[in-house]
Design an enzyme around this catalytic site. Sequence first.
Site, PDB file in Angstrom:
ATOM      1  N   LYS A  50      36.258  33.078  55.401  1.00  0.00           N
ATOM      2  CA  LYS A  50      37.317  32.212  55.038  1.00  0.00           C
ATOM      3  C   LYS A  50      38.452  32.559  54.206  1.00  0.00           C
ATOM      4  O   LYS A  50      38.472  32.625  53.205  1.00  0.00           O
ATOM      5  CB  LYS A  50      36.176  31.511  53.208  1.00  0.00           C
TER       6      LYS A  50
ATOM      7  N   CYS B 295      44.460  41.081  39.511  1.00  0.00           N
ATOM      8  CA  CYS B 295      43.080  41.510  38.486  1.00  0.00           C
ATOM      9  C   CYS B 295      42.698  42.684  38.120  1.00  0.00           C
ATOM     10  O   CYS B 295      42.247  42.195  36.802  1.00  0.00           O
ATOM     11  CB  CYS B 295      41.058  41.165  39.508  1.00  0.00           C
TER      12      CYS B 295
ATOM     13  N   GLU C  61      33.792  40.667  43.277  1.00  0.00           N
ATOM     14  CA  GLU C  61      34.619  40.555  42.119  1.00  0.00           C
ATOM     15  C   GLU C  61      35.343  40.118  41.455  1.00  0.00           C
ATOM     16  O   GLU C  61      35.461  38.914  41.914  1.00  0.00           O
ATOM     17  CB  GLU C  61      35.626  42.068  42.843  1.00  0.00           C
TER      18      GLU C  61
ATOM     19  N   GLU D 178      42.661  35.792  30.663  1.00  0.00           N
ATOM     20  CA  GLU D 178      43.253  36.389  31.699  1.00  0.00           C
ATOM     21  C   GLU D 178      44.739  35.181  31.776  1.00  0.00           C
ATOM     22  O   GLU D 178      43.940  34.469  32.676  1.00  0.00           O
ATOM     23  CB  GLU D 178      42.543  36.626  32.829  1.00  0.00           C
TER      24      GLU D 178
END
Length: 523
Positions: free
Chosen positions: A211, A322, A288, A420
């Site tokens: 996807k 990330c 992840e 974050e």
Amino acid sequence: MALLQRLGASSLRFSPSVSLIVARSASTMAPKLRDPSLLKHDVCYINGEWKPAGSGKTFNVNDPSSGELIGTCAECDVEDTKSAIRAAADAFKTFRTTTGRERAKLLRKWYDLMVENSEDIAKLITWENGKPFADAKGESAYAANFFEWFSEEAPRSYGDTIPATVPGNRVWTIKEPVGVCGLITPWNFPAAMITRKVGPALAAGCTVVCKAPGETPFTALALAELAHRAGIPKGVVNVITTLSNTPAIGEVLTTDPAVKKVSFTGSTGVGKLLMKQSSSTLKKLSMELGGNAPFIVFDDADIDVAVAGAIASKFRSSGQTCVCANRIYVQAGIYDEFVRKFAEKVQGFKVGHGFADGVTHGPLIHDRAVSKVEAHVKDAESKGGKLVIGGQRMPDLGSNFYQPTVIRDATPAMAIASEETFGPVAALFPFKTEKEVVDMANNAEVGLAGYFFSRDLQRVHRIAEALEVGMVGINTGIISDPAAPFGGVKESGFGREGSKYGIGEYQITKMITYGGMGQPLQS
């Protein structure tokens, strides 16, 4: 006013004009591909064929720098996804029986085609993601390297012979592909996040339904075209695109019994939802997820090396990775010097469209990302943080641009300490002792990456083992490497990508016991 003078009064900040802004007419920025057939409009790739969405619907993909339309993509839905899963399931019946050497040759051919078309892939990355062209070329090469790496791992999938405790029995194990894999990838590395998952899946003998991210689908479709040219058998690689149907497609991939494994890179919140959905069929998972990387500079570090590492880690892709440094902790004895040198480097950034000459930093992916960055900066200021440089939107360039920003005197009370940011904001926290900084670094629900700089060998071992993260960078701000295992702990997820461990995420270990071997030799 000189930079040093500005830093002498920490309550002051640079004027926005200090960061060099490179503005070019957005209408001149559309790239010309050497091979225009790599740009696939209004189609997805299912069972070795290019097809429109079953509904006939499409969605727009826009350049995040200019807002201009790049093109339209197929708005795939649940039925398209099920069709891709069926194709992958049918293909798995034969693909699983191919030898590791056969799969290695396919991956190597795909790798060679990526290298041959690396410039075009980089152009697509910059066009739909916004990162500077130099960075995109680096990603294109990095992404291809996963196919090279796993082409070499495919023939080396070994089992074991195990001494049995039962006399006369023989026990051994073999590695088998897990089956059809649903892969859900993010927009921040449009090529590398796909190849890092598809490479080990195919090396293991699995088939995939990928996807693609709605923000950056054209790169994924170009990779599918190269897979087709490489001779990847039909149904082995399927790529579907969507924007509005993402939740529904995610649910199909996590609940369809034919899908045996799901690999997801994205936010922790979405990862938890996908994990919950996958429980209905007990799929194998690798996740992840989000990070909040601490970056620690001890007073025995080489400051110039630490500054360079912090710049590379924090501002890569405008902070939209990330593993980028989110909390920069600097020991008190060198804090002011570090702030000064760090800000001097940020002062030299050139912000603008990724295709403009000399640009070092591009836009954020969309206006929601800009709003989050802005909220973190305002929160930090309201709680005592002092702007050294930046802190403003850049409307002259476009709605998705925000100045590279440095905030000194950050504290744990600020949102940026626990959330974050995913943007070009560097918050610098002073600290005094090892214990204090390790406690602050580990005070997070997530644990993906962590960095520290020190020349004390004993400290290197102490801190590396004390940090609650899955990956540690010592005296470097860049840790990604196809040969290195990538993944986190705590709410940053589980499983590893890349390296010799990556292929194992797409395999099962089958144990075989053979009895009756204890008879004496026949005379």
